[in-house]
Design a protein around this motif. Structure first.
Motif, PDB file in Angstrom:
ATOM      1  N   THR A  20       0.864  -1.175   0.000  1.00 38.47           N
ATOM      2  CA  THR A  20       0.000   0.000   0.000  1.00 38.47           C
ATOM      3  C   THR A  20       0.902   1.226   0.000  1.00 38.47           C
ATOM      4  O   THR A  20       1.852   1.301   0.787  1.00 38.47           O
ATOM      5  CB  THR A  20      -0.915   0.010   1.244  1.00 38.47           C
ATOM      6  N   LEU A  21       0.604   2.187  -0.863  1.00 38.96           N
ATOM      7  CA  LEU A  21       1.443   3.369  -1.008  1.00 38.96           C
ATOM      8  C   LEU A  21       1.100   4.452   0.008  1.00 38.96           C
ATOM      9  O   LEU A  21      -0.066   4.717   0.270  1.00 38.96           O
ATOM     10  CB  LEU A  21       1.291   3.938  -2.416  1.00 38.96           C
ATOM     11  N   LYS A  22       2.140   5.079   0.577  1.00 36.43           N
ATOM     12  CA  LYS A  22       1.984   6.270   1.407  1.00 36.43           C
ATOM     13  C   LYS A  22       2.240   7.516   0.575  1.00 36.43           C
ATOM     14  O   LYS A  22       1.867   8.601   0.970  1.00 36.43           O
ATOM     15  CB  LYS A  22       2.990   6.269   2.562  1.00 36.43           C
ATOM     16  N   ALA A  27      -1.946  12.503  -7.941  1.00 38.33           N
ATOM     17  CA  ALA A  27      -3.351  12.354  -7.562  1.00 38.33           C
ATOM     18  C   ALA A  27      -3.744  10.878  -7.503  1.00 38.33           C
ATOM     19  O   ALA A  27      -3.397  10.104  -8.386  1.00 38.33           O
ATOM     20  CB  ALA A  27      -4.239  13.099  -8.547  1.00 38.33           C
ATOM     21  N   GLY A  28      -4.461  10.488  -6.452  1.00 36.85           N
ATOM     22  CA  GLY A  28      -4.955   9.125  -6.312  1.00 36.85           C
ATOM     23  C   GLY A  28      -3.946   8.106  -5.831  1.00 36.85           C
ATOM     24  O   GLY A  28      -4.263   6.922  -5.710  1.00 36.85           O
ATOM     25  N   MET A  29      -2.740   8.533  -5.537  1.00 39.47           N
ATOM     26  CA  MET A  29      -1.678   7.605  -5.174  1.00 39.47           C
ATOM     27  C   MET A  29      -1.756   7.145  -3.714  1.00 39.47           C
ATOM     28  O   MET A  29      -1.592   5.964  -3.429  1.00 39.47           O
ATOM     29  CB  MET A  29      -0.333   8.281  -5.442  1.00 39.47           C
ATOM     30  N   ASN A  31      -2.567   5.703  -0.254  1.00 38.82           N
ATOM     31  CA  ASN A  31      -3.369   4.561   0.200  1.00 38.82           C
ATOM     32  C   ASN A  31      -3.798   3.615  -0.919  1.00 38.82           C
ATOM     33  O   ASN A  31      -4.659   2.772  -0.715  1.00 38.82           O
ATOM     34  CB  ASN A  31      -4.590   5.027   1.002  1.00 38.82           C
ATOM     35  N   SER A  32      -3.199   3.735  -2.088  1.00 32.69           N
ATOM     36  CA  SER A  32      -3.527   2.849  -3.205  1.00 32.69           C
ATOM     37  C   SER A  32      -2.744   1.542  -3.097  1.00 32.69           C
ATOM     38  O   SER A  32      -1.599   1.532  -2.659  1.00 32.69           O
ATOM     39  CB  SER A  32      -3.167   3.503  -4.536  1.00 32.69           C
ATOM     40  N   PRO A  33      -3.364   0.437  -3.524  1.00 30.54           N
ATOM     41  CA  PRO A  33      -2.624  -0.824  -3.575  1.00 30.54           C
ATOM     42  C   PRO A  33      -1.679  -0.807  -4.771  1.00 30.54           C
ATOM     43  O   PRO A  33      -1.959  -0.155  -5.783  1.00 30.54           O
ATOM     44  CB  PRO A  33      -3.720  -1.871  -3.762  1.00 30.54           C
ATOM     45  N   ALA A  34      -0.559  -1.488  -4.636  1.00 28.18           N
ATOM     46  CA  ALA A  34       0.426  -1.554  -5.718  1.00 28.18           C
ATOM     47  C   ALA A  34       1.139  -2.902  -5.660  1.00 28.18           C
ATOM     48  O   ALA A  34       1.140  -3.572  -4.635  1.00 28.18           O
ATOM     49  CB  ALA A  34       1.432  -0.415  -5.592  1.00 28.18           C
ATOM     50  N   THR A  35       1.742  -3.269  -6.771  1.00 27.01           N
ATOM     51  CA  THR A  35       2.554  -4.478  -6.859  1.00 27.01           C
ATOM     52  C   THR A  35       3.959  -4.074  -7.253  1.00 27.01           C
ATOM     53  O   THR A  35       4.145  -3.300  -8.197  1.00 27.01           O
ATOM     54  CB  THR A  35       1.971  -5.443  -7.916  1.00 27.01           C
ATOM     55  N   ILE A  36       4.942  -4.565  -6.556  1.00 24.75           N
ATOM     56  CA  ILE A  36       6.343  -4.273  -6.882  1.00 24.75           C
ATOM     57  C   ILE A  36       6.687  -4.994  -8.181  1.00 24.75           C
ATOM     58  O   ILE A  36       6.566  -6.216  -8.276  1.00 24.75           O
ATOM     59  CB  ILE A  36       7.274  -4.732  -5.759  1.00 24.75           C
ATOM     60  N   VAL A  37       7.098  -4.235  -9.203  1.00 28.62           N
ATOM     61  CA  VAL A  37       7.452  -4.837 -10.490  1.00 28.62           C
ATOM     62  C   VAL A  37       8.956  -4.760 -10.764  1.00 28.62           C
ATOM     63  O   VAL A  37       9.465  -5.470 -11.614  1.00 28.62           O
ATOM     64  CB  VAL A  37       6.670  -4.197 -11.669  1.00 28.62           C
TER      65      VAL A  37
END
Length: 72
Positions: A20-22, A27-29, A31-37
């Motif tokens: 989860t991004l801090k 914009a919109g970043m 608390n968004s979920p993310a996957t480490i690529v």
């Protein structure tokens, strides 16, 4: 993003980890979920630059890895 912009206290991440991004510099970043690529070790920089396509000056662009900077 940098490790400081990911929720949690983990020291190590691997490709495919769900986080989860801090970060909130786009914009919109936040608390968004993310996957480490991809993981790059080493310094990251904030930069100011003038796009070569004639676009508007960019200030405090986050984050640029050292190998992405062309020194002049």
């Amino acid at each position: 993003v940098t490790i400081n912009e990911i929720e949690g206290n983990r020291k190590e991440y691997k490709k495919g980890d769900k986080v989860t991004l801090k970060a909130d510099h786009m914009a919109g970043m936040k608390n968004s979920p993310a996957t480490i690529v991809e993981i790059q070790k080493g310094p990251a920089y904030m930069v100011n630059y003038q796009p070569t396509n004639g676009g508007k000056q960019v200030t405090n662009h986050k984050w640029v890895a050292e190998d992405e900077i062309e020194k002049r």
